[in-house]
Design a protein around this motif. Sequence first.
Motif, PDB file in Angstrom:
ATOM      1  N   VAL A  13       0.845  -1.191   0.000  1.00 20.09           N
ATOM      2  CA  VAL A  13       0.000   0.000   0.000  1.00 20.09           C
ATOM      3  C   VAL A  13       0.881   1.242   0.000  1.00 20.09           C
ATOM      4  N   LEU A  14       0.516   2.219  -0.836  1.00 23.67           N
ATOM      5  CA  LEU A  14       1.154   3.530  -0.830  1.00 23.67           C
ATOM      6  C   LEU A  14       0.119   4.533  -0.351  1.00 23.67           C
ATOM      7  N   VAL A  15       0.424   5.261   0.718  1.00 20.88           N
ATOM      8  CA  VAL A  15      -0.471   6.292   1.236  1.00 20.88           C
ATOM      9  C   VAL A  15       0.099   7.641   0.843  1.00 20.88           C
ATOM     10  N   VAL A  16      -0.721   8.460   0.168  1.00 14.40           N
ATOM     11  CA  VAL A  16      -0.301   9.801  -0.235  1.00 14.40           C
ATOM     12  C   VAL A  16      -1.244  10.817   0.373  1.00 14.40           C
ATOM     13  N   GLY A  17      -0.746  12.007   0.601  1.00 17.30           N
ATOM     14  CA  GLY A  17      -1.561  13.076   1.172  1.00 17.30           C
ATOM     15  C   GLY A  17      -0.779  14.369   1.168  1.00 17.30           C
ATOM     16  N   GLY A  18      -1.437  15.425   1.534  1.00 16.87           N
ATOM     17  CA  GLY A  18      -0.774  16.721   1.623  1.00 16.87           C
ATOM     18  C   GLY A  18      -1.215  17.685   0.551  1.00 16.87           C
ATOM     19  N   GLU A  19      -1.223  17.245  -0.678  1.00 18.92           N
ATOM     20  CA  GLU A  19      -1.668  18.075  -1.800  1.00 18.92           C
ATOM     21  C   GLU A  19      -2.743  17.321  -2.565  1.00 18.92           C
ATOM     22  N   ALA A  20      -3.515  18.039  -3.342  1.00 17.68           N
ATOM     23  CA  ALA A  20      -4.547  17.391  -4.158  1.00 17.68           C
ATOM     24  C   ALA A  20      -3.871  16.414  -5.125  1.00 17.68           C
ATOM     25  N   VAL A  38      -3.306   2.213  -3.645  1.00 14.97           N
ATOM     26  CA  VAL A  38      -2.956   3.598  -3.345  1.00 14.97           C
ATOM     27  C   VAL A  38      -4.093   4.190  -2.509  1.00 14.97           C
ATOM     28  N   VAL A  39      -3.727   4.831  -1.412  1.00 17.18           N
ATOM     29  CA  VAL A  39      -4.703   5.481  -0.546  1.00 17.18           C
ATOM     30  C   VAL A  39      -4.475   6.980  -0.635  1.00 17.18           C
ATOM     31  N   ASN A  40      -5.498   7.719  -1.069  1.00 14.66           N
ATOM     32  CA  ASN A  40      -5.450   9.174  -1.055  1.00 14.66           C
ATOM     33  C   ASN A  40      -6.004   9.596   0.299  1.00 14.66           C
ATOM     34  N   ALA A  41      -5.117  10.042   1.200  1.00 13.14           N
ATOM     35  CA  ALA A  41      -5.512  10.416   2.557  1.00 13.14           C
ATOM     36  C   ALA A  41      -5.733  11.921   2.625  1.00 13.14           C
ATOM     37  N   TYR A  42      -6.791  12.324   3.340  1.00 14.23           N
ATOM     38  CA  TYR A  42      -7.110  13.745   3.466  1.00 14.23           C
ATOM     39  C   TYR A  42      -7.241  14.115   4.932  1.00 14.23           C
ATOM     40  N   GLY A  43      -6.712  15.250   5.280  1.00 11.53           N
ATOM     41  CA  GLY A  43      -6.891  15.772   6.624  1.00 11.53           C
ATOM     42  C   GLY A  43      -6.383  17.192   6.736  1.00 11.53           C
ATOM     43  N   PRO A  44      -7.241  18.121   7.152  1.00 12.40           N
ATOM     44  CA  PRO A  44      -6.767  19.484   7.371  1.00 12.40           C
ATOM     45  C   PRO A  44      -5.920  19.539   8.648  1.00 12.40           C
ATOM     46  N   GLU A  46      -6.383  20.977  11.334  1.00 14.06           N
ATOM     47  CA  GLU A  46      -7.170  20.883  12.563  1.00 14.06           C
ATOM     48  C   GLU A  46      -7.573  19.457  12.921  1.00 14.06           C
ATOM     49  N   ALA A  47      -7.415  18.525  11.990  1.00  9.74           N
ATOM     50  CA  ALA A  47      -7.674  17.115  12.279  1.00  9.74           C
ATOM     51  C   ALA A  47      -6.343  16.474  12.673  1.00  9.74           C
ATOM     52  N   THR A  48      -6.418  15.460  13.488  1.00 17.46           N
ATOM     53  CA  THR A  48      -5.186  14.796  13.889  1.00 17.46           C
ATOM     54  C   THR A  48      -4.751  13.858  12.778  1.00 17.46           C
ATOM     55  N   VAL A  49      -3.909  14.317  11.933  1.00 17.18           N
ATOM     56  CA  VAL A  49      -3.326  13.656  10.764  1.00 17.18           C
ATOM     57  C   VAL A  49      -4.354  13.562   9.634  1.00 17.18           C
ATOM     58  N   ASN A  50      -5.187  12.521   9.588  1.00 15.42           N
ATOM     59  CA  ASN A  50      -6.148  12.343   8.499  1.00 15.42           C
ATOM     60  C   ASN A  50      -7.547  12.133   9.059  1.00 15.42           C
ATOM     61  N   CYS A  51      -8.538  12.404   8.218  1.00 17.38           N
ATOM     62  CA  CYS A  51      -9.924  12.195   8.639  1.00 17.38           C
ATOM     63  C   CYS A  51     -10.754  11.510   7.562  1.00 17.38           C
ATOM     64  N   ALA A  52     -10.179  11.307   6.380  1.00 23.77           N
ATOM     65  CA  ALA A  52     -10.887  10.643   5.290  1.00 23.77           C
ATOM     66  C   ALA A  52      -9.866   9.974   4.379  1.00 23.77           C
ATOM     67  N   GLU A  53     -10.328   8.965   3.637  1.00 28.88           N
ATOM     68  CA  GLU A  53      -9.427   8.300   2.702  1.00 28.88           C
ATOM     69  C   GLU A  53     -10.208   7.701   1.546  1.00 28.88           C
ATOM     70  N   PHE A  54      -9.518   7.606   0.409  1.00 28.46           N
ATOM     71  CA  PHE A  54     -10.061   6.994  -0.797  1.00 28.46           C
ATOM     72  C   PHE A  54      -9.048   5.987  -1.297  1.00 28.46           C
ATOM     73  N   TRP A  55      -9.483   4.739  -1.446  1.00 29.75           N
ATOM     74  CA  TRP A  55      -8.589   3.660  -1.886  1.00 29.75           C
ATOM     75  C   TRP A  55      -8.728   3.427  -3.384  1.00 29.75           C
ATOM     76  N   VAL A  56      -7.589   3.283  -4.064  1.00 28.34           N
ATOM     77  CA  VAL A  56      -7.548   2.846  -5.453  1.00 28.34           C
ATOM     78  C   VAL A  56      -6.871   1.477  -5.414  1.00 28.34           C
ATOM     79  N   GLU A  57      -7.676   0.442  -5.511  1.00 30.49           N
ATOM     80  CA  GLU A  57      -7.180  -0.928  -5.398  1.00 30.49           C
ATOM     81  C   GLU A  57      -6.446  -1.339  -6.678  1.00 30.49           C
ATOM     82  N   PRO A  58      -5.533  -2.320  -6.565  1.00 29.60           N
ATOM     83  CA  PRO A  58      -4.884  -2.834  -7.770  1.00 29.60           C
ATOM     84  C   PRO A  58      -5.936  -3.297  -8.782  1.00 29.60           C
ATOM     85  N   GLY A  59      -5.734  -2.944 -10.022  1.00 27.97           N
ATOM     86  CA  GLY A  59      -6.665  -3.324 -11.087  1.00 27.97           C
ATOM     87  C   GLY A  59      -7.815  -2.360 -11.292  1.00 27.97           C
TER      88      GLY A  59
END
Length: 124
Positions: A13-20, A38-44, A46-59
Amino acid sequence: LEALPADVGPSGVLVVGGEALRGEVLEGWRRRHPSVAVVNAYGPTEATVNCAEFWVEPGAVTPVGAVPIGRPFWDTRMFVLDEWLNPVVDGVVGELYVSGVVLARGYLGRPGLTAERFRRIPVR
């Protein structure tokens, strides 16, 4: 992803975040690493690290344009609200608000900044 050397690839798994994240940037990397989720992690801030995520599974097909930020974590809610703190309808631009246990409790010793960033959202 553009900064990662071509020979670097996680084993599962690759977790990315920080920028769109854009699908056009992600697609080339996924071609070189087709078995990695690939996990697109989101968190402003004010949140402790991340608060939402979107997974792009292999295939799975790589999203075109902006990769979604996904769904909020357990015990977290996300709202898109207008300037009067009313929910907007799908497709209308608004401001993203997050509530739940993932939020910080404010900025220590900075009541003005806390009041600006942490708003009471009327329960609807």
